[in-house]
Design a protein around this motif. Structure first.
Motif, PDB file in Angstrom:
ATOM      1  N   VAL A   1     -55.417 -28.512  80.525  1.00 13.73           N
ATOM      2  CA  VAL A   1     -56.301 -28.414  79.365  1.00 13.73           C
ATOM      3  C   VAL A   1     -57.537 -29.264  79.661  1.00 13.73           C
ATOM      4  O   VAL A   1     -57.421 -30.462  79.905  1.00 13.73           O
ATOM      5  CB  VAL A   1     -55.589 -28.932  78.096  1.00 13.73           C
ATOM      6  N   GLU A   2     -58.705 -28.641  79.649  1.00 14.51           N
ATOM      7  CA  GLU A   2     -59.933 -29.345  80.047  1.00 14.51           C
ATOM      8  C   GLU A   2     -60.967 -29.325  78.933  1.00 14.51           C
ATOM      9  O   GLU A   2     -61.550 -28.285  78.610  1.00 14.51           O
ATOM     10  CB  GLU A   2     -60.520 -28.703  81.319  1.00 14.51           C
ATOM     11  N   ASN A   3     -61.112 -30.482  78.288  1.00 16.64           N
ATOM     12  CA  ASN A   3     -62.201 -30.731  77.322  1.00 16.64           C
ATOM     13  C   ASN A   3     -62.280 -29.688  76.208  1.00 16.64           C
ATOM     14  O   ASN A   3     -63.360 -29.187  75.885  1.00 16.64           O
ATOM     15  CB  ASN A   3     -63.551 -30.805  78.055  1.00 16.64           C
ATOM     16  N   ILE A   4     -61.133 -29.357  75.606  1.00 14.80           N
ATOM     17  CA  ILE A   4     -61.170 -28.361  74.546  1.00 14.80           C
ATOM     18  C   ILE A   4     -61.514 -29.007  73.199  1.00 14.80           C
ATOM     19  O   ILE A   4     -61.194 -30.169  72.932  1.00 14.80           O
ATOM     20  CB  ILE A   4     -59.846 -27.575  74.433  1.00 14.80           C
TER      21      ILE A   4
ATOM     22  N   LEU B   1     -51.270 -25.564  70.082  1.00 14.70           N
ATOM     23  CA  LEU B   1     -50.209 -24.702  70.609  1.00 14.70           C
ATOM     24  C   LEU B   1     -50.690 -23.250  70.709  1.00 14.70           C
ATOM     25  O   LEU B   1     -50.394 -22.558  71.687  1.00 14.70           O
ATOM     26  CB  LEU B   1     -48.967 -24.776  69.720  1.00 14.70           C
ATOM     27  N   ASN B   2     -51.420 -22.793  69.686  1.00 14.44           N
ATOM     28  CA  ASN B   2     -51.938 -21.423  69.715  1.00 14.44           C
ATOM     29  C   ASN B   2     -52.926 -21.216  70.861  1.00 14.44           C
ATOM     30  O   ASN B   2     -52.968 -20.154  71.480  1.00 14.44           O
ATOM     31  CB  ASN B   2     -52.604 -21.084  68.380  1.00 14.44           C
ATOM     32  N   ILE B   3     -53.713 -22.244  71.145  1.00 12.90           N
ATOM     33  CA  ILE B   3     -54.676 -22.157  72.248  1.00 12.90           C
ATOM     34  C   ILE B   3     -53.938 -22.133  73.590  1.00 12.90           C
ATOM     35  O   ILE B   3     -54.248 -21.346  74.487  1.00 12.90           O
ATOM     36  CB  ILE B   3     -55.672 -23.336  72.190  1.00 12.90           C
ATOM     37  N   LEU B   4     -52.908 -22.981  73.736  1.00 17.43           N
ATOM     38  CA  LEU B   4     -52.134 -23.016  74.984  1.00 17.43           C
ATOM     39  C   LEU B   4     -51.456 -21.680  75.256  1.00 17.43           C
ATOM     40  O   LEU B   4     -51.350 -21.238  76.403  1.00 17.43           O
ATOM     41  CB  LEU B   4     -51.058 -24.113  74.926  1.00 17.43           C
ATOM     42  N   SER B   5     -50.975 -21.037  74.191  1.00 19.98           N
ATOM     43  CA  SER B   5     -50.234 -19.784  74.351  1.00 19.98           C
ATOM     44  C   SER B   5     -51.150 -18.579  74.502  1.00 19.98           C
ATOM     45  O   SER B   5     -50.677 -17.476  74.798  1.00 19.98           O
ATOM     46  CB  SER B   5     -49.311 -19.569  73.149  1.00 19.98           C
ATOM     47  N   GLY B   6     -52.460 -18.775  74.264  1.00 23.07           N
ATOM     48  CA  GLY B   6     -53.393 -17.658  74.358  1.00 23.07           C
ATOM     49  C   GLY B   6     -53.588 -16.915  73.055  1.00 23.07           C
ATOM     50  O   GLY B   6     -54.338 -15.932  73.009  1.00 23.07           O
ATOM     51  N   ASP B   7     -52.943 -17.358  71.959  1.00 19.23           N
ATOM     52  CA  ASP B   7     -53.116 -16.706  70.664  1.00 19.23           C
ATOM     53  C   ASP B   7     -54.433 -17.098  69.994  1.00 19.23           C
ATOM     54  O   ASP B   7     -54.829 -16.494  68.993  1.00 19.23           O
ATOM     55  CB  ASP B   7     -51.946 -17.066  69.723  1.00 19.23           C
ATOM     56  N   ASP B   8     -55.085 -18.121  70.500  1.00 20.89           N
ATOM     57  CA  ASP B   8     -56.374 -18.566  69.959  1.00 20.89           C
ATOM     58  C   ASP B   8     -57.225 -19.071  71.125  1.00 20.89           C
ATOM     59  O   ASP B   8     -56.720 -19.259  72.242  1.00 20.89           O
ATOM     60  CB  ASP B   8     -56.153 -19.684  68.930  1.00 20.89           C
TER      61      ASP B   8
ATOM     62  N   GLN C   1     -61.684 -25.242  78.440  1.00 23.94           N
ATOM     63  CA  GLN C   1     -60.910 -24.131  78.985  1.00 23.94           C
ATOM     64  C   GLN C   1     -59.468 -24.537  79.255  1.00 23.94           C
ATOM     65  O   GLN C   1     -59.153 -25.720  79.394  1.00 23.94           O
ATOM     66  CB  GLN C   1     -61.548 -23.629  80.284  1.00 23.94           C
ATOM     67  N   ILE C   2     -58.606 -23.518  79.337  1.00 27.04           N
ATOM     68  CA  ILE C   2     -57.202 -23.678  79.706  1.00 27.04           C
ATOM     69  C   ILE C   2     -57.015 -23.000  81.059  1.00 27.04           C
ATOM     70  O   ILE C   2     -57.319 -21.815  81.211  1.00 27.04           O
ATOM     71  CB  ILE C   2     -56.251 -23.030  78.680  1.00 27.04           C
ATOM     72  N   ILE C   3     -56.518 -23.744  82.033  1.00 25.14           N
ATOM     73  CA  ILE C   3     -56.278 -23.192  83.367  1.00 25.14           C
ATOM     74  C   ILE C   3     -54.773 -23.120  83.587  1.00 25.14           C
ATOM     75  O   ILE C   3     -54.075 -24.137  83.543  1.00 25.14           O
ATOM     76  CB  ILE C   3     -56.936 -24.060  84.462  1.00 25.14           C
ATOM     77  N   THR C   4     -54.274 -21.886  83.806  1.00 28.17           N
ATOM     78  CA  THR C   4     -52.839 -21.662  83.980  1.00 28.17           C
ATOM     79  C   THR C   4     -52.544 -21.282  85.427  1.00 28.17           C
ATOM     80  O   THR C   4     -53.275 -20.484  86.019  1.00 28.17           O
ATOM     81  CB  THR C   4     -52.357 -20.529  83.054  1.00 28.17           C
ATOM     82  N   ARG C   5     -51.482 -21.866  85.980  1.00 31.74           N
ATOM     83  CA  ARG C   5     -51.089 -21.543  87.349  1.00 31.74           C
ATOM     84  C   ARG C   5     -50.724 -20.063  87.455  1.00 31.74           C
ATOM     85  O   ARG C   5     -50.007 -19.525  86.612  1.00 31.74           O
ATOM     86  CB  ARG C   5     -49.892 -22.409  87.765  1.00 31.74           C
ATOM     87  N   LYS C   6     -51.212 -19.428  88.487  1.00 29.31           N
ATOM     88  CA  LYS C   6     -50.998 -18.003  88.679  1.00 29.31           C
ATOM     89  C   LYS C   6     -49.496 -17.703  88.854  1.00 29.31           C
ATOM     90  O   LYS C   6     -48.796 -18.365  89.609  1.00 29.31           O
ATOM     91  CB  LYS C   6     -51.770 -17.523  89.911  1.00 29.31           C
ATOM     92  N   GLY C   7     -49.030 -16.697  88.130  1.00 28.17           N
ATOM     93  CA  GLY C   7     -47.663 -16.217  88.322  1.00 28.17           C
ATOM     94  C   GLY C   7     -46.603 -16.875  87.463  1.00 28.17           C
ATOM     95  O   GLY C   7     -45.451 -16.438  87.482  1.00 28.17           O
TER      96      GLY C   7
END
Length: 617
Positions: free
Chosen positions: A6-9, A46-53, A59-65
């Protein structure tokens, strides 16, 4: 290995800023609890982490796969599906194999398809997975797989969403209040499940026992700043206290220096040198540090309750049933002054029905309930506050009067009272429908307590309240002089405030246990019969520092059980196929064989589970 960064949200709603420039990471095998006051953006994060918001900035950077599952407080499920269809609505390869196997069983003529499905189950160890997912559904009381989601209660939907998230076997599981709508038995099972499974967790929960036993890191958002604690709840409490003391010492030091520098500033001539300009700049930095204030005002609860008379509440031979379900059977009890009783039991055993009868909302089928003349109930229900369109927070309190009576003849304005419940002047003019779930519960609690009850009934009061508010509520209840009756699955809360328990066993049986919840668990575990050793071990596993491993003979037995279960499963299928094809000569004999096979499968699966828990512990 980093799973998510999670970067500077930042996130705002109109002029209301929830959080700014928040950064943290989630790594493999971390089990993180996220703590913050209600209304500061826990669910939004939580909604931002899950992609619902989406965040306003950052930005949120998620490991590929990696696979991520999210359990929200209000899960979105397809009402047209059944429970079983919802479970299979997944991109999990193993679940697809199990689903295909279940399908071919319904088409007995296609023996080639059955053989392919059977071999796929073998090749992917799907038999074990099938056993696991059926155990999860059983533990979460989701027995009717054909029931439509649209016909489920809110609690059942939440449990189904939890089951779906667990069965999906994600790399990262994000949970918003996972223990809400679970009874105590389910919560203890979930604790054990998370303790033994290699799942990375990021969760919001108010359940402090759950925090203590599951989490290995706590991240707290306070006054817009993140603090990380590499330990469980006890460690967090210890280190947070030390941090606050250190911060206060730093502020005290800055205040002393500020006084000296302020005196110097007042003595300065108007014509300033470059040297004094530098010192003036430093002065303003010192001033900012010296004027730091912790925004941790506590809820101040003060009531002006009437004294209770000698007769409080008496229950004489009280019985209640709904259809065939017996909830109370000739129950007798006489409440005494200052009693503090906790009510526990599985969902559906009649806990809330008992409270509704006590307060007159329901009548008993038999017996009578006698309420003393001086008793004034305060009933905090699970339904919460009734929201009226465009009603503001302060209007809710003004319905009880512009000035509320306190002790010793004093009064307090509606606005002042709301400030004591952590609603500042600006928040008081927010619409109630815009409050977070926890803020609504806090406002509802305020409306119950300002009516000055001397018999307080709380039905699941801890749901959605933040840990800060919970600690203050507990402090208030410890000093509460009236009678207290609490239904709660929050074991930490129950241990702190109740003296004894009503244990609702089901079938109308209610036991009076002299002690708190931890006392009850110790008693239950020590009294458990030997034939329930599997269940007992499951409940006690979190207490064991090191579970025993399998002996050589047990290892042999474990491997043999796997083969036996697979063989019995095939035998079961063959009998079912004969029934489906109408190729059964002696129906009674074949039915007896099928029942015997099913009994053996159940017996061997139970032993297999016992050994697998022992091995994995």
């Amino acid at each position: 290995m980093n799973y998510l960064s999670v970067e500077n949200i930042s996130k705002s709603y109109g002029e209301r800023v929830l959080f700014q420039n928040i950064s943290f990471g989630i790594n493999k095998d971390q089990k993180i609890a996220f703590i913050a006051k209600n209304g500061t953006g826990k669910t939004s994060i939580l909604n931002i982490l899950s992609g619902d918001d989406e965040p306003d900035t950052g930005q949120i950077i998620t490991r590929k796969g990696i696979r991520i599952s999210f359990l929200s407080q209000d899960p979105k499920l397809d009402g047209s599906l059944t429970v079983e269809q919802t479970i299979f609505a997944s991109d999990s390869e193993v679940l697809k194999i199990i689903e295909q196997y279940e399908k071919v069983l319904k088409d007995p003529d296609d023996t080639a398809a059955y053989q392919r499905a059977f071999e796929a189950m073998d090749a992917n160890n799907a038999w074990d997975f099938e056993t696991l997912y059926k155990q999860i559904l059983y533990k979460l009381k989701l027995d009717n797989l054909d029931q439509k989601v649209s016909n489920l209660s809110g609690g059942q939907k939440k449990r189904l969403a939890l089951a779906h998230a667990l069965i999906n076997k994600p790399d990262l599981l994000i949970l918003d209040e996972p223990t809400n709508h679970l009874d105590l038995e389910m919560i203890e099972w979930l604790e054990h499940y998370f303790a033994k499974e290699n799942i990375t967790l990021f969760m919001v929960t108010h359940d402090r026992f759950f925090l203590e036993r599951v989490c290995n890191e706590i991240v707290e958002l306070e006054n817009g700043q993140l603090y990380s604690y590499k330990g469980n709840y006890s460690y967090y409490l210890e280190k947070k206290e030390a941090r606050i003391a250190s911060e206060q010492a730093s502020v005290d030091k800055a205040q002393n220096l500020f006084k000296k520098e302020l005196d110097w500033m007042r003595r300065q001539p108007k014509a300033r040198t470059t040297k004094s300009k530098s010192r003036i700049d430093d002065f303003y930095m010192i001033k900012e540090k010296a004027h730091q204030r912790r925004k941790d005002h506590q809820v101040q609860l003060e009531i002006n309750m009437e004294r209770l008379g000698s007769k409080i509440v008496e229950l004489h031979n009280v019985s209640k049933r709904f259809g065939e379900r017996v909830l109370l059977n000739k129950f007798d009890y006489t409440f005494k002054k200052g009693e503090r009783i906790g009510i526990i039991g599985k969902n559906g055993t009649g806990k809330t029905t008992f409270l509704n009868m006590l307060t007159g909302a329901l009548s008993p089928d038999g017996g009578k309930i006698v309420v003393g003349d001086t008793v004034k109930f305060g009933y905090y229900t699970q339904k919460g506050i009734k929201i009226k369109p465009e009603q503001k927070v302060i209007d809710v309190i003004r319905e009880f009067g512009d000035h509320i009576p306190l002790k010793k003849g004093r009064t307090i304005s509606a606005a002042q009272l709301l400030e004591r419940f952590l609603f500042d002047r600006k928040k008081q003019y927010d619409f109630v429908e815009k409050l977070s779930g926890g803020e609504r519960k806090r406002l509802y609690l305020c409306t119950v307590l300002i009516q000055n009850p001397n018999f307080l009934i709380l039905d699941e009061p801890t749901n959605d309240l933040d840990i800060i508010t919970l600690n203050v509520l507990e402090s208030f209840l410890l000093d509460y002089p009236g009678c207290l009756l609490v239904v709660s699955h929050d074991r930490y809360f129950m241990d702190k405030i109740v003296d004894h328990l009503f244990v609702f066993r089901g079938e109308g049986v209610v036991e009076d246990f002299p002690g708190n919840y931890s006392d009850f668990r110790i008693y239950e575990d020590s009294a458990a019969p030997k034939e329930k050793v599997v269940e007992k071990k499951e409940k006690q596993s979190w207490r064991q520092d090191e579970s025993p491993k399998l002996s050589y003979n047990e290892q042999k037995e474990f491997k043999r059980l796997e083969k036996d279960i697979a063989k019995l499963g095939e035998e079961k299928v063959q009998i079912e196929l004969r029934f489906a094809e109408g190729a059964v000569e002696d129906v009674d004999e074949e039915s007896r064989k099928l029942q015997e096979v099913l009994s053996q499968i159940e017996e061997k699966e139970e032993r297999w589970l016992e050994l697998s828990m022992k091995m994995e512990g």
